[in-house]
Design a protein around this motif. Structure first.
Motif, PDB file in Angstrom:
ATOM      1  N   LYS B   4       0.836  -1.210   0.000  1.00 11.48           N
ATOM      2  CA  LYS B   4       0.000   0.000   0.000  1.00 11.48           C
ATOM      3  C   LYS B   4       0.865   1.252   0.000  1.00 11.48           C
ATOM      4  CE  LYS B   4      -4.282  -1.696   1.953  1.00 11.48           C
ATOM      5  NZ  LYS B   4      -4.804  -2.104   3.258  1.00 11.48           N
ATOM      6  N   GLU B   5       1.888   1.213   0.812  1.00 11.27           N
ATOM      7  CA  GLU B   5       2.780   2.361   0.914  1.00 11.27           C
ATOM      8  C   GLU B   5       3.482   2.600  -0.430  1.00 11.27           C
ATOM      9  OE1 GLU B   5       5.557   1.835   4.128  1.00 11.27           O
ATOM     10  OE2 GLU B   5       6.772   3.464   3.278  1.00 11.27           O
ATOM     11  N   PHE B   6       3.918   1.502  -1.048  1.00 10.13           N
ATOM     12  CA  PHE B   6       4.585   1.615  -2.339  1.00 10.13           C
ATOM     13  C   PHE B   6       3.608   2.134  -3.394  1.00 10.13           C
ATOM     14  CE2 PHE B   6       5.939  -0.720  -6.315  1.00 10.13           C
ATOM     15  CZ  PHE B   6       6.955   0.172  -6.623  1.00 10.13           C
ATOM     16  N   LEU B  40       3.574  -8.287 -11.814  1.00  9.48           N
ATOM     17  CA  LEU B  40       2.896  -7.096 -12.320  1.00  9.48           C
ATOM     18  C   LEU B  40       2.003  -6.561 -11.204  1.00  9.48           C
ATOM     19  CD1 LEU B  40       2.373  -5.388 -14.952  1.00  9.48           C
ATOM     20  CD2 LEU B  40       0.404  -6.873 -15.343  1.00  9.48           C
ATOM     21  N   ILE B  41       2.273  -5.329 -10.776  1.00  8.41           N
ATOM     22  CA  ILE B  41       1.441  -4.704  -9.745  1.00  8.41           C
ATOM     23  C   ILE B  41       0.592  -3.639 -10.425  1.00  8.41           C
ATOM     24  CG2 ILE B  41       1.417  -3.483  -7.532  1.00  8.41           C
ATOM     25  CD1 ILE B  41       4.219  -4.445  -7.008  1.00  8.41           C
ATOM     26  N   GLU B  42      -0.697  -3.856 -10.417  1.00 14.94           N
ATOM     27  CA  GLU B  42      -1.565  -2.883 -11.080  1.00 14.94           C
ATOM     28  C   GLU B  42      -2.054  -1.852 -10.073  1.00 14.94           C
ATOM     29  OE1 GLU B  42      -4.448  -4.529 -13.758  1.00 14.94           O
ATOM     30  OE2 GLU B  42      -3.165  -6.234 -14.258  1.00 14.94           O
ATOM     31  N   ASN B  43      -2.631  -0.809 -10.611  1.00 16.58           N
ATOM     32  CA  ASN B  43      -3.052   0.306  -9.778  1.00 16.58           C
ATOM     33  C   ASN B  43      -4.156  -0.058  -8.791  1.00 16.58           C
ATOM     34  OD1 ASN B  43      -2.616   2.918  -9.058  1.00 16.58           O
ATOM     35  ND2 ASN B  43      -2.629   3.654 -11.160  1.00 16.58           N
ATOM     36  N   ASP B  44      -4.906  -1.117  -9.091  1.00 16.07           N
ATOM     37  CA  ASP B  44      -5.942  -1.553  -8.153  1.00 16.07           C
ATOM     38  C   ASP B  44      -5.367  -2.524  -7.118  1.00 16.07           C
ATOM     39  OD1 ASP B  44      -5.428  -3.719  -9.683  1.00 16.07           O
ATOM     40  OD2 ASP B  44      -7.440  -3.931 -10.524  1.00 16.07           O
ATOM     41  N   LEU B  45      -4.017  -2.603  -7.063  1.00 19.97           N
ATOM     42  CA  LEU B  45      -3.297  -3.455  -6.106  1.00 19.97           C
ATOM     43  C   LEU B  45      -3.457  -4.945  -6.384  1.00 19.97           C
ATOM     44  CD1 LEU B  45      -3.451  -1.565  -2.723  1.00 19.97           C
ATOM     45  CD2 LEU B  45      -1.602  -1.755  -4.362  1.00 19.97           C
ATOM     46  N   ASN B  46      -3.829  -5.250  -7.600  1.00 23.39           N
ATOM     47  CA  ASN B  46      -3.817  -6.636  -8.049  1.00 23.39           C
ATOM     48  C   ASN B  46      -2.378  -7.073  -8.290  1.00 23.39           C
ATOM     49  OD1 ASN B  46      -5.844  -8.452  -8.373  1.00 23.39           O
ATOM     50  ND2 ASN B  46      -6.802  -7.319 -10.071  1.00 23.39           N
ATOM     51  N   LEU B  47      -1.981  -8.200  -7.704  1.00 27.08           N
ATOM     52  CA  LEU B  47      -0.623  -8.703  -7.921  1.00 27.08           C
ATOM     53  C   LEU B  47      -0.687  -9.955  -8.782  1.00 27.08           C
ATOM     54  CD1 LEU B  47      -0.100  -6.796  -5.495  1.00 27.08           C
ATOM     55  CD2 LEU B  47       1.584  -8.449  -4.701  1.00 27.08           C
ATOM     56  N   ILE B 120      11.125   3.207 -11.451  1.00 29.83           N
ATOM     57  CA  ILE B 120      10.569   3.374 -10.105  1.00 29.83           C
ATOM     58  C   ILE B 120      11.613   2.948  -9.056  1.00 29.83           C
ATOM     59  CG2 ILE B 120       8.069   3.283 -10.518  1.00 29.83           C
ATOM     60  CD1 ILE B 120       9.946   0.155  -9.574  1.00 29.83           C
ATOM     61  N   THR B 121      12.879   2.908  -9.475  1.00 29.83           N
ATOM     62  CA  THR B 121      13.944   2.478  -8.575  1.00 29.83           C
ATOM     63  C   THR B 121      13.966   3.289  -7.283  1.00 29.83           C
ATOM     64  OG1 THR B 121      15.298   1.695 -10.396  1.00 29.83           O
ATOM     65  CG2 THR B 121      16.455   2.257  -8.367  1.00 29.83           C
ATOM     66  N   GLU B 122      13.890   4.614  -7.432  1.00 27.15           N
ATOM     67  CA  GLU B 122      13.976   5.438  -6.216  1.00 27.15           C
ATOM     68  C   GLU B 122      12.785   5.245  -5.295  1.00 27.15           C
ATOM     69  OE1 GLU B 122      15.068   9.568  -6.677  1.00 27.15           O
ATOM     70  OE2 GLU B 122      16.571   9.002  -8.185  1.00 27.15           O
ATOM     71  N   LEU B 123      11.603   5.140  -5.875  1.00 25.44           N
ATOM     72  CA  LEU B 123      10.395   4.931  -5.063  1.00 25.44           C
ATOM     73  C   LEU B 123      10.489   3.611  -4.304  1.00 25.44           C
ATOM     74  CD1 LEU B 123       7.579   5.888  -7.622  1.00 25.44           C
ATOM     75  CD2 LEU B 123       8.772   7.356  -5.984  1.00 25.44           C
TER      76      LEU B 123
END
Lengths: 353, 353
Positions: B4-6, B40-47, B120-123
């Protein structure tokens, strides 16, 4: 010698090559850096190795025929870019496309717009695929050390002992026999865990009736070994025996046809078909090359379009895995010769305790 | 929780993220793949985790809140491209620019021309930098295991013993204490070797009068430890004592100012200046973050523009190295708290035998 062979391959494609994989730096210079470093190989066979200050003394001591440049406090990538900008002499530069990260690549291509970057991964891999006698010697030694590991595993099979305990004993004895490190996570996979081809070692206690897959490797002078034995703990059941013999036969039959010049896919397909015909699945490739990397060229796959090369070193490792029941994998390391393969693994393949 | 934080961090920058570093896959799913796999992590937090067939059973068993896709015989990269083409729903995709190779990147960008790829390395690194209590617990356990390693090294100091023999004993006892593997090559560097910050362990036999640098780590549930002690074998000379105390004091003084919110460069500079003033050089950074990688954010450097974050775990490891004479490095692991740091390393710092 290897640098000359590699040069012959790359010189028509590019004017110089940047190497950053520490294994490749070791391959060409004899020095293995532990911090990001760059090796520039120019067309005149000049080798320039750029290392951070904390590697400098070590690099001077252990490299051969290489100019060592001390980066002091400068970042390796910044120094490399500055050097290439100042020299301003290369139009086409080779690089390791399967090692270099996107981050480094984008920095290089953005700052060095007049240079075309060309992958030399295949040229490099095909150079490394064929071993010189010194490399065969190191690989043979690494295989001998892994034999010590297998013997240790056998001696440690005991009801109630945890997989990780056995792994610890195996690694310890390989270390004492001269291994520098384990090139991959030691696998001691017992009972249902043996059905997971990439399980490592858990706290599961081994029990009579288990298949125990012992898949281990050692490292000698940077060169890896890789071997697998499946131990039947106690008298095997009918089904266990059937699977064990199937895998053993598939291994032997594939091995019989392996030699220099043979189509790799034909070697894989022999084991694959035998396993399929017996009603099981074979879910991974038959094997892979071994060298400074534990997995390197060639890949022994039914999809391969290549032939086996003389003096490459390969594994043959068919396996059958049945979820919740267990699995069997038997893996030896072979040197490919003109008309056969030479087994570098000495441990017996049939182990019942 | 971490996902969630990510997600909060990446959702404004891109619509989905591809993860391929197995450590990051483990971080988000609990499953550590041993073959190339994509999450694959989608915006709806589906992994969605795409794994080769030989990892499938293991992934199903060990992952949480993740849909597992069996790639069967298909190459992971081909499957990923096909999936993204079919879905045709992402315009901006995050990826790990410091993990993904150029080869993979070029395939993705050439086949998926309508998608913009964004690092997204830094994030990701900044998410991993701050640890949750469970991670601190694992890191503390990994540090305790390394303490066992140090004790083992001390007990094995004996004239004529080879560095690699001591390394073997250290690794064995750490394994027995629960270590899954050594996260980096165990360093036992004696006499002149101690002047090489990245020497590993050689066949050199230790002698009275040596400095012996013991730089070791363990792994627990994937989390690494990293610690260094310098052992004076026999009564130290005046010069040895001077260098040892200098490094020890530099360590202590830097540690005193470390806490959440402080500028990292100020922590580094305290040790750096002390060493410089005494007439020596300090040729590497003061320390680094530790977690699933033994080197991760933050880098404790005099060039850093960042501040220490609460609940990050860092090392402090000043060192002085004098070619052909020897070197001293003292390294502890600390949890960064609001107003101080908590030492996770328990071994005493001052060791004379």
């Amino acid at each position: 010698m290897r640098i000359k062979e590699f040069h012959e391959k790359f010189s028509s494609a590019c004017e110089a090559v940047i190497i950053s994989d520490p294994k490749n730096i070791y391959y060409f210079t004899g020095f293995y850096p532990h911090s990001p470093s760059y090796l520039l190989i120019e067309n005149d066979l000049n080798l320039k190795l750029m290392v951070p200050e904390l590697e400098y003394e070590d690099a001077k001591k252990n490299s051969k025929n290489t100019e060592i440049i001390n980066l002091k406090k400068e970042l390796p990538i910044d120094f490399l870019i500055k050097t290439l900008q100042e020299q301003n002499k290369f139009k086409i530069l080779g690089f390791e496309s399967e090692y270099m990260t996107v981050s480094t690549y984008l920095k290089l291509t953005q700052k060095l717009k007049s240079i075309e970057f060309k992958s030399i991964t295949e040229l490099l891999n095909s150079t490394r695929e064929v071993k010189i006698p010194k490399e065969i010697e190191y690989l043979e030694k690494a295989a001998q050390i892994a034999d010590v590991g297998i013997e240790t595993a056998i001696n440690n099979i005991e009801e109630g002992k945890m997989e990780i305990e056995i792994a610890g004993e195996v690694e310890y004895n390989m270390r004492k026999a001269g291994s520098e490190k384990t090139p991959f996570d030691t696998i001691i996979a017992s009972g249902p865990n043996s059905a997971l081809p990439h399980a490592t070692a858990s706290e599961r206690k081994i029990q009579k009736g288990d298949f125990i897959i012992v898949d281990i490797g050692a490292t000698y002078k940077g060169y890896c070994s890789d071997m697998t034995r499946t131990i039947c703990f106690d008298k095997p059941s009918q089904k266990q025996l059937e699977i064990f013999n199937l895998v053993l036969n598939a291994h032997q039959e594939s091995m019989q046809v392996a030699r220099a010049g043979v189509d790799i896919k034909n070697v894989d397909v022999i084991a694959r078909d035998m396993i399929k015909k017996a009603g099981y699945e074979f879910i991974h490739s038959l094997g892979h090359g071994v060298g400074l990397d534990v997995h390197e060229d060639p890949t022994l796959s039914f999809k391969s379009k290549n032939k086996l090369k003389q003096n490459s070193v390969i594994t043959i490792e068919p396996g059958v895995y049945i979820p919740d029941f267990g699995g069997v994998r038997i893996e030896d390391m072979y040197q490919v010769l003109k008309d056969k393969v030479k087994n570098l693994t000495k441990s017996k393949q049939n182990i019942c305790i």
